[in-house]
Structures are given as C-alpha cells and as structure tokens.
Motif scaffolding. Structure first.
Motif, PDB file in Angstrom:
ATOM      1  N   PRO A   1       0.823  -1.213   0.000  1.00  0.00           N
ATOM      2  CA  PRO A   1       0.000   0.000   0.000  1.00  0.00           C
ATOM      3  C   PRO A   1       0.850   1.253   0.000  1.00  0.00           C
ATOM      4  N   ARG A   2       0.317   2.330  -0.606  1.00  0.00           N
ATOM      5  CA  ARG A   2       1.098   3.560  -0.740  1.00  0.00           C
ATOM      6  C   ARG A   2       1.496   4.163   0.606  1.00  0.00           C
ATOM      7  N   SER A   3       0.753   3.911   1.647  1.00  0.00           N
ATOM      8  CA  SER A   3       1.045   4.513   2.946  1.00  0.00           C
ATOM      9  C   SER A   3       2.371   4.047   3.524  1.00  0.00           C
ATOM     10  N   THR A   4       2.944   2.974   2.975  1.00  0.00           N
ATOM     11  CA  THR A   4       4.200   2.462   3.512  1.00  0.00           C
ATOM     12  C   THR A   4       5.421   3.085   2.842  1.00  0.00           C
ATOM     13  N   LEU A   5       5.216   4.034   1.917  1.00  0.00           N
ATOM     14  CA  LEU A   5       6.331   4.691   1.255  1.00  0.00           C
ATOM     15  C   LEU A   5       7.143   5.474   2.270  1.00  0.00           C
ATOM     16  N   PHE A   6       8.472   5.386   2.164  1.00  0.00           N
ATOM     17  CA  PHE A   6       9.350   6.101   3.081  1.00  0.00           C
ATOM     18  C   PHE A   6       9.713   7.446   2.467  1.00  0.00           C
ATOM     19  N   PRO A   7       9.225   8.569   3.020  1.00  0.00           N
ATOM     20  CA  PRO A   7       9.444   9.881   2.402  1.00  0.00           C
ATOM     21  C   PRO A   7      10.844  10.404   2.646  1.00  0.00           C
ATOM     22  N   TYR A   8      11.281  11.274   1.742  1.00  0.00           N
ATOM     23  CA  TYR A   8      12.534  11.996   1.924  1.00  0.00           C
ATOM     24  C   TYR A   8      12.278  13.151   2.881  1.00  0.00           C
ATOM     25  N   THR A   9      13.169  13.350   3.840  1.00  0.00           N
ATOM     26  CA  THR A   9      13.039  14.464   4.780  1.00  0.00           C
ATOM     27  C   THR A   9      14.361  15.205   4.854  1.00  0.00           C
ATOM     28  N   THR A  10      14.294  16.494   5.205  1.00  0.00           N
ATOM     29  CA  THR A  10      15.505  17.283   5.428  1.00  0.00           C
ATOM     30  C   THR A  10      15.610  17.567   6.916  1.00  0.00           C
ATOM     31  N   TYR A 114      11.454  21.467  -2.713  1.00  0.00           N
ATOM     32  CA  TYR A 114      10.317  22.339  -2.372  1.00  0.00           C
ATOM     33  C   TYR A 114       9.022  21.783  -2.972  1.00  0.00           C
ATOM     34  N   HIS A 115       9.054  21.434  -4.249  1.00  0.00           N
ATOM     35  CA  HIS A 115       7.839  20.936  -4.900  1.00  0.00           C
ATOM     36  C   HIS A 115       7.494  19.523  -4.427  1.00  0.00           C
ATOM     37  N   TYR A 116       8.490  18.766  -4.025  1.00  0.00           N
ATOM     38  CA  TYR A 116       8.225  17.462  -3.396  1.00  0.00           C
ATOM     39  C   TYR A 116       7.385  17.658  -2.129  1.00  0.00           C
ATOM     40  N   GLU A 117       7.782  18.623  -1.311  1.00  0.00           N
ATOM     41  CA  GLU A 117       7.053  18.885  -0.070  1.00  0.00           C
ATOM     42  C   GLU A 117       5.619  19.323  -0.343  1.00  0.00           C
ATOM     43  N   HIS A 118       5.382  19.924  -1.511  1.00  0.00           N
ATOM     44  CA  HIS A 118       4.044  20.387  -1.880  1.00  0.00           C
ATOM     45  C   HIS A 118       3.300  19.387  -2.774  1.00  0.00           C
ATOM     46  N   LYS A 119       3.940  18.237  -3.008  1.00  0.00           N
ATOM     47  CA  LYS A 119       3.329  17.168  -3.820  1.00  0.00           C
ATOM     48  C   LYS A 119       3.045  17.613  -5.266  1.00  0.00           C
ATOM     49  N   HIS A 120       3.914  18.487  -5.773  1.00  0.00           N
ATOM     50  CA  HIS A 120       3.837  18.908  -7.176  1.00  0.00           C
ATOM     51  C   HIS A 120       4.722  17.956  -7.982  1.00  0.00           C
ATOM     52  N   TRP A 121       4.226  16.766  -8.245  1.00  0.00           N
ATOM     53  CA  TRP A 121       5.086  15.691  -8.748  1.00  0.00           C
ATOM     54  C   TRP A 121       5.683  15.999 -10.113  1.00  0.00           C
ATOM     55  N   HIS A 122       4.940  16.641 -10.991  1.00  0.00           N
ATOM     56  CA  HIS A 122       5.474  16.957 -12.312  1.00  0.00           C
ATOM     57  C   HIS A 122       6.612  17.978 -12.228  1.00  0.00           C
ATOM     58  N   LEU A 123       6.530  18.888 -11.265  1.00  0.00           N
ATOM     59  CA  LEU A 123       7.602  19.863 -11.098  1.00  0.00           C
ATOM     60  C   LEU A 123       8.820  19.233 -10.434  1.00  0.00           C
ATOM     61  N   VAL A 124       8.601  18.278  -9.555  1.00  0.00           N
ATOM     62  CA  VAL A 124       9.731  17.510  -9.008  1.00  0.00           C
ATOM     63  C   VAL A 124      10.492  16.865 -10.159  1.00  0.00           C
ATOM     64  N   GLN A 125       9.750  16.236 -11.050  1.00  0.00           N
ATOM     65  CA  GLN A 125      10.348  15.580 -12.216  1.00  0.00           C
ATOM     66  C   GLN A 125      11.101  16.589 -13.085  1.00  0.00           C
ATOM     67  N   LEU A 126      10.492  17.744 -13.331  1.00  0.00           N
ATOM     68  CA  LEU A 126      11.106  18.770 -14.169  1.00  0.00           C
ATOM     69  C   LEU A 126      12.454  19.216 -13.611  1.00  0.00           C
ATOM     70  N   TYR A 127      12.484  19.558 -12.316  1.00  0.00           N
ATOM     71  CA  TYR A 127      13.705  20.120 -11.747  1.00  0.00           C
ATOM     72  C   TYR A 127      14.768  19.055 -11.518  1.00  0.00           C
TER      73      TYR A 127
END
Length: 198
Positions: A1-10, A114-127
């Motif tokens: 399930p998606r809830s088990t994804l380990f997020p990146y943190t700073t 920054y966009h990762y934290e805001h869940k802007h996935w296409h912008l994460v990919q772009l940058y």
C-alpha cells in the motif's frame, strides 16, 4: 500500500557553538567583509535565529560578487522563511538562487525538494531532470555530495511512484540505492516498488 512509502526528509544541521561569537565579532569589526557576513548568517540559521539570519544574509547579498555563495545565502534565507511560515518568499528565494547558478545542480534540486514537499510531482520531475542534465560538477566548498549521488534519483523515484509510473519509480530507486547502499529508507522504497511491480 502507498502509505508504507518512506518519504525523503531534510534535517537541520547541528549548531557549532565555537563559531557564532567569533563570527559576530568579526562582522562587527569589519561589516564590509562579505565572506564573514555569509558565514555569520549561516551560523545564525543553524541556531534557528531566523530573522537575525535573514538580516545578515541580506547584507551579504548586497556585497558579494560570487554567485555560488550568493545562491547559498538565498537558500539559507529560503529555509528561514520556511521556518517562519512564509512559503511564497521561500519559493522566491529558491528561484533566485537557481537563476544565479543555472549550471549547478544544487538549487534545481532544492527547488525539486520544495515541490516534493508540496506534492507537485510533475515539477519535481522537471527540476530533477534539469539537475541531471548538468554533468560537470563545480568544485567549491558549498557543493554537496547528495546532489551528485542519491538525491535526484530518490526524488524522481517518489515522484514517479505517485504519478503511477512504477517502472520509472523502480529504475530511479535502484540507482539511488546504488549510490547509497546502506540507506535503509532507500532500500525500503526499492522493496516497496519491487513488490508493487509483481
């Protein structure tokens, strides 16, 4: 399930108590020394003295001629703005940082974060892709290893995962683990993607 994804943190860096007072004194004695202003502002940031750090780093920006160091000052200001809850200003400073050093990976990946934290996935990919197109590393003290190893692939793997592009998520998770084979979070994400691909 998606809830088990380990997020990146700073994480904030631990303060270095022996530097702060010495740097404050150096700035008071020579307020036109841009390098000392940068170092002092950075230490204030490490101490979470957000507003004081912003004021000192803004002085540095007015005096400095070195774009890489100015970009890093913009980055520290953006982190202070984040802590103060000023998201628009945080983003503005990250954009200014990236504009100063467009041929370095650092700030493109900070924008991706920054966009990762805001869940802007296409912008994460772009940058992240912008960063990976840069293949010549600048060798100065501000360039961090993570920009040239696991970080872009980690962010890409997570962004692809949430876009439902599992093969690409798996590909970049594998590359991230190759760069940091002992990182349990990266290993956990790779195992998750492998299971979801079955």
């Amino acid at each position: 399930p998606r809830s088990t994804l380990f997020p990146y943190t700073t994480l904030f860096r631990s303060p270095r108590t022996q530097y702060l007072d010495l740097l404050k004194q150096a700035v008071e004695e020579c307020p036109e020394n841009d390098r000392n202003l940068h170092y002092y502002g950075r230490e204030l940031y490490f101490y979470k003295k957000w507003q004081e750090a912003i004021e000192i780093l803004e002085q540095h920006l007015k005096l400095s001629k070195w774009d890489a160091e100015k970009a890093r000052s913009h980055y520290y200001i953006s982190e202070c703005k984040k802590a103060l809850g000023d998201d628009a200003s945080r983003h503005e400073h990250l954009c200014q940082a990236a504009e100063l050093v467009p041929l370095e990976r650092d700030m493109w990946l900070e924008l991706a974060t920054y966009h990762y934290e805001h869940k802007h996935w296409h912008l994460v990919q772009l940058y992240c892709n912008k960063a990976l197109q840069i293949i010549e590393r600048q060798h100065h003290y501000m360039t961090k290893h993570k920009y040239w190893s696991w970080l872009p692939h980690d962010l890409l793997s997570i962004s692809f995962y949430w876009q439902g592009k599992l093969p690409l998520a798996l590909k970049h998770a594998e590359i991230a683990v190759q760069h940091a084979p002992y990182d349990k979070r990266l290993q956990g994400n790779l195992e998750l993607f492998q299971k979801d691909m079955q």
